[in-house]
Design an enzyme around this catalytic site. Structure first.
Site: not given
Ligand code: UT7
Length: 326
Positions: A254, A112, A283
């Protein structure tokens, strides 16, 4: 001698994938996606479309925007993690598709952060007077390397390409490239990767079953690293250039996640001038910053002399911040 960005362009495929479409593919909701990422739609290419097709359209638009023809280009650089094939480079394919005469053409890979890596390289090559007019493209067909069963990643990505035409002139002393920090930390590479397909993990059925050919990401860790590295790099670059945040006309980070963009903007003190389009495109990897620049350029929101602060973060881990003068 002067070096300027004289043309911008981007291209996204027609097909739009909405959050409610994704609700039918994985266990997710429009509410979750919007509140955690800010993304509402992303564009997805047809199976038969290659990265070079996206890149060709973006390149054509940038060349037209610069008021040039393909014959004026003497350097083609494409940043991509989804090349058409390992060889030849996507840059040489784009060169042929656009009808650019024989010239240096090569790909770079910085995920990216690729467009900003490319700008640093192109600027150095033009400044060394080896070339005059560069076509720099960031393009990826991320839908082809997405694990469509992984709800934590498949909701994030879109397909796109963006392009910049950068030219050296022998008159004037304008230089668009004011200051930069371009870096990488390979020790943390495991947080964000496509582990398979290359020489370390050649194609195999086991690899397919383990989703080794698709993006694997530790989301929360990547989020944290993205905020820290982009905001630190922005501050370092402003300090290098002796520029304060009130002198910056636009900031472009980004477009990975609206919450990352807000966190960086808050830390750098530029919340009121940060550009956002992640809601529409998701993204798009190395295309994202060029799409923002093109939208700002074509909507007449950039004035000659404006300072634009850019920052990116991606697999590698790579990051960069560059202060550009329009
Ligand atoms: O371009 C390269 C760089 N990439 C990035 O910068 C991406 C960086 N990361 C992010 O944008 C975020 O970490 C995400 C959007 C990928 C995830 O968001 P988050 O707030 O960090 O969520 P998390 O991974 O901590 O997950 C929280 C909860 C989990 O459930 P439990 O374990 O709390 O029950 C996940 O399983 O959200 C759940 N979850 C979802 N729920 C509904 C993860 N993805 C989804 C989804 N829909 N799509």
């Amino acid at each position: 001698m002067g070096i300027r960005i004289i043309g911008t362009g981007y291209y996204v495929p027609e097909r739009v994938l909405t959050n409610s479409d994704l609700e039918k593919i994985v266990d997710t909701s429009d509410e979750w996606i919007q509140s955690r990422t800010g993304i509402r739609t992303r564009h997805i290419a047809e199976e038969s479309t290659a990265t070079s097709d996206l890149a060709m359209h973006a390149g054509q638009r940038a060349i037209e925007n610069a008021g040039l023809t393909p014959a004026d280009i003497d350097l083609v650089v494409v940043s991509t993690i989804t090349p058409d094939s390992p060889t030849p480079s996507t840059a040489t394919i784009v060169q042929r598709k656009l009808g650019i005469p024989p010239c240096m053409a090569f790909d770079i890979e910085a995920a990216c952060t690729g467009l900003l890596y490319g700008l640093d390289i192109v600027h150095a090559m033009l400044a060394a007077k080896h070339r005059k007019t560069a076509l720099l493209i960031g393009g990826d067909k991320l839908s082809g390397v997405t694990n469509w069963t992984d709800r934590s990643t498949c909701i994030l990505f879109g397909d796109a390409a963006s392009a910049l035409v950068v030219q050296r002139t022998d008159e004037g002393d304008e230089d668009f490239y004011v200051a930069s920090e371009v870096s990488a930390n390979g020790y943390e590479a495991g947080f964000l990767q496509i582990p398979g397909f290359g020489s370390a993990c050649p194609p195999s059925q086991e690899g397919i079953d383990a989703h080794a050919y698709t993006i694997q990401m530790n989301g929360p860790k990547t989020f944290q690293m993205a905020v820290i590295s982009m905001s630190n790099a922005c501050r370092n670059v402003m300090e290098k250039a002796h520029v304060t945040h009130d002198q910056i006309s636009w900031a472009i980070a980004h477009q990975a996640n609206d919450r990352i963009i807000s966190a960086v903007a808050d830390r750098v003190g530029i919340s009121d001038r940060i550009y956002r389009n992640v809601a529409r495109f998701g993204n798009t990897s190395s295309a994202s910053i060029g799409i923002c620049l093109d939208e700002l350029n074509r909507s007449g929101q950039l004035k000659r002399g404006d300072l634009i602060l850019t920052a990116a973060f991606g697999a590698g881990l790579t990051w960069a911040a560059e202060l550009l003068r329009w």
